[in-house]
Write a protein that holds these residues in place. Structure first.
Motif, PDB file in Angstrom:
ATOM      1  N   PHE A 127      47.254 -14.130 -11.223  1.00 40.10           N
ATOM      2  CA  PHE A 127      47.654 -12.929 -10.480  1.00 40.10           C
ATOM      3  C   PHE A 127      47.938 -13.292  -9.027  1.00 40.10           C
ATOM      4  O   PHE A 127      48.960 -12.914  -8.451  1.00 40.10           O
ATOM      5  CB  PHE A 127      46.529 -11.897 -10.587  1.00 40.10           C
ATOM      6  CG  PHE A 127      46.769 -10.611  -9.853  1.00 40.10           C
ATOM      7  CD1 PHE A 127      47.702  -9.702 -10.325  1.00 40.10           C
ATOM      8  CD2 PHE A 127      46.048 -10.298  -8.712  1.00 40.10           C
ATOM      9  CE1 PHE A 127      47.916  -8.501  -9.653  1.00 40.10           C
ATOM     10  CE2 PHE A 127      46.251  -9.104  -8.037  1.00 40.10           C
ATOM     11  CZ  PHE A 127      47.194  -8.208  -8.518  1.00 40.10           C
TER      12      PHE A 127
ATOM     13  N   LEU B 230      51.538 -13.307  -6.727  1.00 39.56           N
ATOM     14  CA  LEU B 230      51.691 -12.621  -5.434  1.00 39.56           C
ATOM     15  C   LEU B 230      52.071 -13.585  -4.320  1.00 39.56           C
ATOM     16  O   LEU B 230      52.665 -13.186  -3.312  1.00 39.56           O
ATOM     17  CB  LEU B 230      50.396 -11.889  -5.084  1.00 39.56           C
ATOM     18  CG  LEU B 230      50.087 -10.740  -6.037  1.00 39.56           C
ATOM     19  CD1 LEU B 230      48.680 -10.228  -5.816  1.00 39.56           C
ATOM     20  CD2 LEU B 230      51.105  -9.625  -5.877  1.00 39.56           C
TER      21      LEU B 230
ATOM     22  N   ALA C  38      53.736  -4.124 -11.843  1.00 34.94           N
ATOM     23  CA  ALA C  38      54.590  -3.482 -10.826  1.00 34.94           C
ATOM     24  C   ALA C  38      56.038  -3.410 -11.289  1.00 34.94           C
ATOM     25  O   ALA C  38      56.975  -3.574 -10.517  1.00 34.94           O
ATOM     26  CB  ALA C  38      54.475  -4.184  -9.477  1.00 34.94           C
TER      27      ALA C  38
ATOM     28  N   CYS D   5      48.304   4.768  -1.609  1.00 35.62           N
ATOM     29  CA  CYS D   5      47.928   5.793  -2.587  1.00 35.62           C
ATOM     30  C   CYS D   5      48.861   7.000  -2.522  1.00 35.62           C
ATOM     31  O   CYS D   5      48.946   7.759  -3.492  1.00 35.62           O
ATOM     32  CB  CYS D   5      46.492   6.267  -2.368  1.00 35.62           C
ATOM     33  SG  CYS D   5      45.283   4.959  -2.633  1.00 35.62           S
TER      34      CYS D   5
ATOM     35  N   PHE E 175      52.061   6.389  -4.495  1.00 36.39           N
ATOM     36  CA  PHE E 175      51.581   6.371  -5.874  1.00 36.39           C
ATOM     37  C   PHE E 175      51.286   7.784  -6.365  1.00 36.39           C
ATOM     38  O   PHE E 175      51.716   8.194  -7.451  1.00 36.39           O
ATOM     39  CB  PHE E 175      50.321   5.509  -6.025  1.00 36.39           C
ATOM     40  CG  PHE E 175      49.751   5.596  -7.419  1.00 36.39           C
ATOM     41  CD1 PHE E 175      50.305   4.855  -8.445  1.00 36.39           C
ATOM     42  CD2 PHE E 175      48.705   6.462  -7.711  1.00 36.39           C
ATOM     43  CE1 PHE E 175      49.815   4.980  -9.748  1.00 36.39           C
ATOM     44  CE2 PHE E 175      48.216   6.589  -9.003  1.00 36.39           C
ATOM     45  CZ  PHE E 175      48.781   5.838 -10.020  1.00 36.39           C
TER      46      PHE E 175
ATOM     47  N   PHE F 213      41.102   0.777  -5.368  1.00 28.84           N
ATOM     48  CA  PHE F 213      42.393   1.130  -5.955  1.00 28.84           C
ATOM     49  C   PHE F 213      43.513   0.975  -4.925  1.00 28.84           C
ATOM     50  O   PHE F 213      44.625   0.542  -5.267  1.00 28.84           O
ATOM     51  CB  PHE F 213      42.377   2.538  -6.548  1.00 28.84           C
ATOM     52  CG  PHE F 213      43.677   2.859  -7.216  1.00 28.84           C
ATOM     53  CD1 PHE F 213      44.099   2.108  -8.298  1.00 28.84           C
ATOM     54  CD2 PHE F 213      44.511   3.842  -6.723  1.00 28.84           C
ATOM     55  CE1 PHE F 213      45.326   2.346  -8.895  1.00 28.84           C
ATOM     56  CE2 PHE F 213      45.739   4.089  -7.310  1.00 28.84           C
ATOM     57  CZ  PHE F 213      46.149   3.343  -8.399  1.00 28.84           C
TER      58      PHE F 213
ATOM     59  N   ALA G   4      44.412  -2.540  -5.153  1.00 31.98           N
ATOM     60  CA  ALA G   4      45.215  -2.852  -6.351  1.00 31.98           C
ATOM     61  C   ALA G   4      46.679  -2.474  -6.119  1.00 31.98           C
ATOM     62  O   ALA G   4      47.593  -3.196  -6.525  1.00 31.98           O
ATOM     63  CB  ALA G   4      44.658  -2.119  -7.568  1.00 31.98           C
ATOM     64  N   LEU G   5      46.899  -1.341  -5.466  1.00 36.71           N
ATOM     65  CA  LEU G   5      48.273  -0.942  -5.134  1.00 36.71           C
ATOM     66  C   LEU G   5      48.878  -1.880  -4.098  1.00 36.71           C
ATOM     67  O   LEU G   5      50.057  -2.248  -4.190  1.00 36.71           O
ATOM     68  CB  LEU G   5      48.287   0.485  -4.582  1.00 36.71           C
ATOM     69  CG  LEU G   5      48.047   1.612  -5.582  1.00 36.71           C
ATOM     70  CD1 LEU G   5      47.879   2.932  -4.843  1.00 36.71           C
ATOM     71  CD2 LEU G   5      49.186   1.711  -6.594  1.00 36.71           C
TER      72      LEU G   5
ATOM     73  N   CYS H  82      48.319  -4.982  -3.600  1.00 38.13           N
ATOM     74  CA  CYS H  82      48.746  -6.239  -4.241  1.00 38.13           C
ATOM     75  C   CYS H  82      50.074  -6.049  -4.949  1.00 38.13           C
ATOM     76  O   CYS H  82      50.962  -6.892  -4.847  1.00 38.13           O
ATOM     77  CB  CYS H  82      47.688  -6.717  -5.233  1.00 38.13           C
ATOM     78  SG  CYS H  82      46.179  -7.309  -4.442  1.00 38.13           S
ATOM     79  N   ARG H  83      50.207  -4.950  -5.642  1.00 37.84           N
ATOM     80  CA  ARG H  83      51.408  -4.772  -6.467  1.00 37.84           C
ATOM     81  C   ARG H  83      52.616  -4.269  -5.678  1.00 37.84           C
ATOM     82  O   ARG H  83      53.741  -4.671  -5.931  1.00 37.84           O
ATOM     83  CB  ARG H  83      51.101  -3.814  -7.617  1.00 37.84           C
ATOM     84  CG  ARG H  83      50.236  -4.494  -8.661  1.00 37.84           C
ATOM     85  CD  ARG H  83      49.663  -3.569  -9.699  1.00 37.84           C
ATOM     86  NE  ARG H  83      48.825  -4.376 -10.600  1.00 37.84           N
ATOM     87  CZ  ARG H  83      47.586  -4.764 -10.309  1.00 37.84           C
ATOM     88  NH1 ARG H  83      47.017  -4.412  -9.182  1.00 37.84           N
ATOM     89  NH2 ARG H  83      46.917  -5.527 -11.168  1.00 37.84           N
ATOM     90  N   TYR H  84      52.400  -3.367  -4.741  1.00 39.27           N
ATOM     91  CA  TYR H  84      53.552  -2.713  -4.100  1.00 39.27           C
ATOM     92  C   TYR H  84      53.776  -3.142  -2.659  1.00 39.27           C
ATOM     93  O   TYR H  84      54.838  -2.890  -2.113  1.00 39.27           O
ATOM     94  CB  TYR H  84      53.437  -1.193  -4.243  1.00 39.27           C
ATOM     95  CG  TYR H  84      53.603  -0.791  -5.689  1.00 39.27           C
ATOM     96  CD1 TYR H  84      54.859  -0.801  -6.276  1.00 39.27           C
ATOM     97  CD2 TYR H  84      52.504  -0.474  -6.484  1.00 39.27           C
ATOM     98  CE1 TYR H  84      55.026  -0.488  -7.611  1.00 39.27           C
ATOM     99  CE2 TYR H  84      52.656  -0.162  -7.822  1.00 39.27           C
ATOM    100  CZ  TYR H  84      53.923  -0.170  -8.379  1.00 39.27           C
ATOM    101  OH  TYR H  84      54.093   0.125  -9.699  1.00 39.27           O
TER     102      TYR H  84
ATOM    103  N   GLY I 218      41.805  -6.171  -6.856  1.00 39.76           N
ATOM    104  CA  GLY I 218      43.257  -6.111  -6.893  1.00 39.76           C
ATOM    105  C   GLY I 218      43.780  -6.462  -8.271  1.00 39.76           C
ATOM    106  O   GLY I 218      44.631  -5.761  -8.808  1.00 39.76           O
TER     107      GLY I 218
END
Lengths: 415, 415
Positions: A87, A91, A304, B298, B301, B339, B342-343, B345-347, B396
């Protein structure tokens, strides 16, 4: 025991919910449920049931929502290790090839799982199952698929059977020997397909008849996808499985449309899962079938990716839609069905009521257990949740947390 | 107390982390932390500290990660009621106007909050703060802004002060009288701006000097956005506030670019928050300033919007990036900073290490408390977490759950 004073008792009565019918919660305000011998004996309003059963010991739900436990109909919960390093590499902008070269990808979980003893596998999985329970999942489907050789696959299956017997989480097992083409068969997927058909499936059947005589056979599932199994290989495996008596599932259309959803309908599979790139014709076919369409919104979220299951089209076609976590170490380590609901509201455009039905009665249908679980109706298992909120619409609306206050499995509070 | 056997003790030492420097965790393997009188007295390896303090009572972290508590630098946690009905209407395809006609929108929270007593407001907020603590947040900024008239705003501020005094969650207060234009001033935002400048800000100052003498003044924040306050109104309010001695924050560029981020830099605001539609020139200006860029992942999201804060550009420009939950009842009811990570990391494409730094030391900088919290360094508050995992990259990577096993605030385990 008489559970009383539910602001909303969500019965989900009436069986799986097809197409636009999705979202019938069967709400009883000021609701109550009579639990006897691990089963729901009656549901009604608190005054009705208190009048009918004046001496029954009470449990006060305190003005909160009472609803069926979540059924998670698609998970890969039995594995060893994790893929956090992969992961992080993603990234950091590392390429797929660099990640593979560093030992990443599904094969890394296969190696860790093969190397784990039965006890290790059970211990790591048990911890996940405990957390899933505390988040409200009372039954979960669990797949093998990190062995990719007969004995390692059977060890995963053994872990599933033993953890199911241990309880309190109830597990629905699925054999997924065709999860990926193992390294040894890298250049010969047809050869691995033959191995699955000629060796694995007959051995799983014989093993099952010896270890779990009288129990319904596990599902057999195939990952029908570019880089995994093509449509012809998928068909060969599923037809072999069906001839041996196994019920079927299919991983279809996660990244590419290979025809897996159509095949699932054709072969009468219990479910077709993922369904991101499913064609309009296949959505129509699903809509006319009893094959449950299982959306896995945690997976595009985990990656994502912007594309989710076209749930509205599936509902318009009359399909039976369920949602699942897809809990797995590569793309979606999520142990909380409430988060799958939050995603389903936002990215499948389900209302909270629709998401709840998709995660209970319809999810039960996806694993062939809609007669036993997924709703609060007399005769069904007393698998239920008491939320910490008084309105079901808080599910999906709030996210990142846990709104489940108490969890009952087979009539016993286990959390 | 000597906390020992941390697989990774994340010190985050060295102050706020600017630009590409983000992500320095200062990891001590087999780490230990000496906690005395509510503060960190020393950090080092377990053998080092055990040798130096042989008689200190121990607490075994059991091979898990020990890290600073999360700092959530942007929340609207003090409010009454909820907006679940509005969330459902949106998913049913109802228009913005239909939702407003049904009593939805921020004004519905204003009505519920104005109608609530101080005790009700505190009780509803206290429950949220407890859940935030269990998810690892040990300090949170909290804004007023659901009163929109002087006395109602001061009641929210009083709730914040009293809950902060009550503990264990530490609160950083912000006055957000300019959160929205209230119904009475619907056609006269300039008139409401005048009210904020001429009446509210002086009254808040006088109230504060009486209620909290000697305490640093709260932040003053403005929602600079189409439909709320334009750039000139925002400037007027913030300049007035600055002249009175208040430190500043700005809600900038959530939906439209009105120039709020540039204004934040110009006025030396502690932070500019949201920053979704920020221009390249403003990102450059932020990068050269000490104004912390606070991303609120958030919120997109929660709204299922595809656009997030351009974090990579902010880092490339040298900005100090933080992340926050934006906890609020309209767009993002999320009580879990994990959370938000986690967002991120992804976005925002942050690595877990970068997201951790953005949610601890840099988040502390966004509320002007980087000298007291946000890292584990001698002299700082002993606000720390023991995770249930042995590698920080699990944050994450996993999502939807809570990886925090224990929470210490000011040297006391409170969860």
């Amino acid at each position: 025991m008489l559970i009383t004073n539910a602001s909303q008792l969500l019965t989900l009565a009436g069986g799986p919910q097809r197409g636009p019918d999705l979202g019938r919660l069967g709400i009883i305000e000021n609701g109550a449920a009579l639990v006897r011998a691990g089963r729901i004996a009656a549901v009604g309003t608190t005054p009705e049931l208190r009048y009918a059963f004046p001496d029954e010991p009470g449990y006060d739900a305190g003005g909160m929502v009472v609803m069926p436990g979540f059924v998670d109909p698609h998970t890969h919960t039995v594995f060893a290790g994790d893929r956090a390093f992969e992961f992080e590499m993603r990234l950091q902008g590392k390429s797929y090839l660099e990640i593979m070269a560093a030992g990443g990808g599904i094969i890394s979980t296969v190696q860790a799982t093969r190397a784990a003893s039965l006890e290790t596998l059970k211990a790591e999985t048990r911890a996940r199952l405990r957390r899933m329970l505390r988040n409200g999942t009372t039954t979960a489907e669990v797949k093998t698929g990190y062995g990719l050789e007969t004995q390692a696959e059977l060890l995963q299956m053994q872990a599933i059977l033993e953890l199911d017997a241990e309880g309190p989480m109830e597990l629905a097992p699925t054999f997924l020997g065709a999860h990926a083409v193992p390294a040894r068969y890298k250049d010969d997927p047809a050869g691995y397909t033959t191995l699955v058909c000629k060796e694995m499936l007959p051995e799983v059947l014989a093993w099952w008849q010896q270890r779990a005589p009288g129990k319904p056979l596990p599902f057999v599932d195939v990952f029908c996808e570019t880089g995994a199994f093509d449509l012809a290989q998928t068909r060969r495996i599923l037809q072999t499985a069906r001839n041996l008596g196994f019920p079927l599932k299919v991983h279809a259309d996660e990244f590419d449309n290979l025809g897996g959803a159509g095949l699932a309908v054709e072969l009468g599979a219990a479910s077709a899962d993922h369904l991101v790139k499913t064609s309009p014709a296949e959505i129509e076919a699903l809509g006319k079938s009893d094959t449950v369409a299982v959306a896995l919104p945690c997976t595009p979220f985990g990656l994502a990716e912007p594309h989710y299951t076209p749930a509205q089209a599936i509902l318009a076609a009359g399909g039976v839609l369920a949602i699942a976590s897809d809990l797995n170490p590569g793309t979606a380590w999520c142990e909380n069905m409430q988060f799958a609901l939050a995603l389903a509201c936002r990215y499948l455009r389900l209302t909270p009521a629709q998401a709840i039905a998709a995660a209970t009665i319809n999810a039960a249908a996806a694993i062939g257990r809609a007669e036993q679980i997924g709703s609060l109706e007399p005769g069904k298992q007393a698998d239920l949740l008491i939320l910490s909120v008084s309105d079901h619409r808080q599910l999906g609306y709030r996210f990142g947390g846990n709104l489940v206050a108490r969890v009952m499995k087979n009539g016993e509070f286990i959390s």
